[in-house]
Design a protein around this motif. Structure first.
Motif, short mmCIF file in Angstrom:
data_model
loop_
_atom_site.label_atom_id
_atom_site.label_comp_id
_atom_site.label_asym_id
_atom_site.label_seq_id
_atom_site.Cartn_x
_atom_site.Cartn_y
_atom_site.Cartn_z
N ALA A 44 0.82 -1.21 0.00
CA ALA A 44 0.00 0.00 0.00
C ALA A 44 0.85 1.26 0.00
CB ALA A 44 -0.93 -0.01 1.21
N GLN A 45 2.08 1.19 0.55
CA GLN A 45 2.90 2.38 0.71
C GLN A 45 3.15 3.13 -0.60
OE1 GLN A 45 3.64 3.36 3.67
NE2 GLN A 45 5.01 5.08 3.27
N PRO A 46 3.61 2.47 -1.69
CA PRO A 46 3.87 3.21 -2.91
C PRO A 46 2.60 3.75 -3.56
CG PRO A 46 4.98 1.08 -2.91
CD PRO A 46 3.99 1.08 -1.79
N ALA A 47 1.44 3.14 -3.23
CA ALA A 47 0.20 3.52 -3.88
C ALA A 47 -0.54 4.63 -3.15
CB ALA A 47 -0.70 2.29 -4.00
N ALA A 48 0.08 5.23 -2.11
CA ALA A 48 -0.60 6.28 -1.36
C ALA A 48 -0.93 7.46 -2.28
CB ALA A 48 0.27 6.75 -0.20
N ALA A 49 -2.19 7.84 -2.28
CA ALA A 49 -2.64 8.95 -3.12
C ALA A 49 -2.24 10.28 -2.47
CB ALA A 49 -4.16 8.88 -3.28
N PRO A 50 -2.19 11.36 -3.26
CA PRO A 50 -1.89 12.67 -2.68
C PRO A 50 -2.95 13.06 -1.65
CG PRO A 50 -1.68 12.72 -5.07
CD PRO A 50 -2.32 11.41 -4.73
N CYS A 51 -2.51 13.76 -0.61
CA CYS A 51 -3.45 14.24 0.41
C CYS A 51 -4.15 15.48 -0.10
CB CYS A 51 -2.71 14.57 1.71
SG CYS A 51 -1.97 13.16 2.56
N GLY A 52 -5.39 15.34 -0.48
CA GLY A 52 -6.17 16.51 -0.86
C GLY A 52 -6.52 17.34 0.36
N ASP A 53 -6.94 18.58 0.14
CA ASP A 53 -7.28 19.44 1.27
C ASP A 53 -8.38 18.82 2.14
OD1 ASP A 53 -5.41 21.20 0.40
OD2 ASP A 53 -6.81 22.64 -0.47
N GLN A 54 -9.27 18.06 1.50
CA GLN A 54 -10.37 17.45 2.26
C GLN A 54 -9.90 16.28 3.11
OE1 GLN A 54 -9.90 17.27 -0.96
NE2 GLN A 54 -9.98 15.10 -1.57
N SER A 55 -8.66 15.81 2.89
CA SER A 55 -8.15 14.66 3.65
C SER A 55 -7.43 15.08 4.93
CB SER A 55 -7.16 13.86 2.78
OG SER A 55 -7.80 13.37 1.63
N LEU A 56 -7.14 16.37 5.08
CA LEU A 56 -6.35 16.83 6.21
C LEU A 56 -7.13 17.82 7.07
CD1 LEU A 56 -2.91 17.42 4.44
CD2 LEU A 56 -3.67 15.38 5.67
N ALA A 57 -6.78 17.84 8.34
CA ALA A 57 -7.36 18.82 9.27
C ALA A 57 -6.24 19.44 10.09
CB ALA A 57 -8.38 18.15 10.18
N LEU A 58 -6.39 20.72 10.44
CA LEU A 58 -5.41 21.43 11.25
C LEU A 58 -6.03 21.88 12.56
CD1 LEU A 58 -3.64 23.83 8.70
CD2 LEU A 58 -2.81 21.65 9.56
N LYS A 59 -5.24 21.80 13.62
CA LYS A 59 -5.66 22.35 14.91
C LYS A 59 -4.49 23.17 15.44
CE LYS A 59 -7.07 21.16 19.62
NZ LYS A 59 -8.14 22.18 19.66
N VAL A 60 -4.77 24.40 15.88
CA VAL A 60 -3.72 25.28 16.38
C VAL A 60 -3.85 25.43 17.89
CG1 VAL A 60 -5.02 27.46 16.15
CG2 VAL A 60 -2.51 27.46 15.93
N THR A 61 -2.73 25.61 18.56
CA THR A 61 -2.73 25.80 20.01
C THR A 61 -1.81 26.96 20.37
OG1 THR A 61 -0.94 24.20 20.29
CG2 THR A 61 -3.19 23.37 20.52
N VAL A 62 -2.05 27.54 21.53
CA VAL A 62 -1.21 28.62 22.06
C VAL A 62 -0.59 28.14 23.36
CG1 VAL A 62 -1.15 31.02 22.84
CG2 VAL A 62 -2.71 30.35 21.02
N GLY A 63 0.70 28.46 23.56
CA GLY A 63 1.40 27.98 24.75
C GLY A 63 0.72 28.37 26.04
#
Length: 224
Positions: free
Chosen positions: A90-109
């Motif tokens: 499966a490793q070589p066949a990994a598709a590109p991460c589209g924007d819909q596949s990723l999520a971001l969370k931000v934190t402050v110290g």
């Protein structure tokens, strides 16, 4: 013992008695020897049989344990090798991460810093899809500071820092990557243009961004 009586001389009678006694003693010795041998033979046979039985049971038990261990090892090897082969395929066949596949969370110290401090920010990138995917994270996510109402952008971490070299990352389903950044508390503009000014005390918010993906804003304060 009685004296012998008869027509023959007494010596003959004594000899006959001695011979008879000798025969009886020999016969008794033979009988005792036979009884002893039979007794010993019975014990030896019983011990031999018991030893044979014990050895057979031990060998049978050892064989069963050996067979069980071998079977378990074979099963474990087959189970562990199957995912490895699947993962490698499966490793070589990994598709590109589209924007819909990723999520971001931000934190402050911490919620409040003093003017002149260097607020610490962090962000976590998560593959929220059900399959592995790859993305160039060389530039990394950027941090952007806005006024609390979001109307004015004050600073971005990549304004004065050129993008880094390409760094292709493959994230498994649900896998996360963490990044950290520090703000010097001054303003900035794209291409690091203009003068950099100290941001005054007030309420602000930070956002993490990767391409077109943006996190929810996280508020913080600068105190005088």
């Amino acid at each position: 013992m009685l004296e012998p009586n008869g027509p023959l001389p007494p010596e003959i009678y004594w000899r006959r008695r001695a011979l008879a006694i000798g025969v009886i003693v020999v016969a008794l010795a033979i009988v005792i020897w036979l009884v002893t041998m039979v007794a010993r033979g019975g014990d030896s046979s019983g011990n031999t049989a018991a030893a044979t039985t014990t050895t057979a049971e031990t060998s049978s038990s050892s064989s069963a344990e050996s067979s069980s261990t071998t079977a378990g090892s074979s099963s474990a090897t087959a189970t562990s090798s199957a995912p490895a082969a699947s993962s490698a395929a499966a490793q070589p066949a990994a598709a590109p991460c589209g924007d819909q596949s990723l999520a971001l969370k931000v934190t402050v110290g911490q919620p409040t810093y003093r003017v002149g401090d260097q607020p610490a920010f962090g962000t976590v990138i998560t593959n929220i899809s059900s399959a592995p995917c790859s993305r160039d994270l060389g530039p990394g996510p950027q941090f952007l500071v806005y006024t609390l109402d979001g109307q004015r952008r004050l600073w971005a971490s990549n304004d004065c820092n050129p993008d880094g070299p390409p760094d292709m990352k493959t994230l498994g389903a649900g896998e996360q990557l963490s990044y950290k950044g520090t703000w010097f508390g001054t303003t900035s503009q794209p291409q690091c243009a203009g003068e950099r000014l100290q941001v005054p005390a007030g309420a602000y918010m930070v956002v993490a961004q990767l391409g077109a993906i943006r996190s929810a804003a996280e508020p913080f304060n600068l105190a005088a």
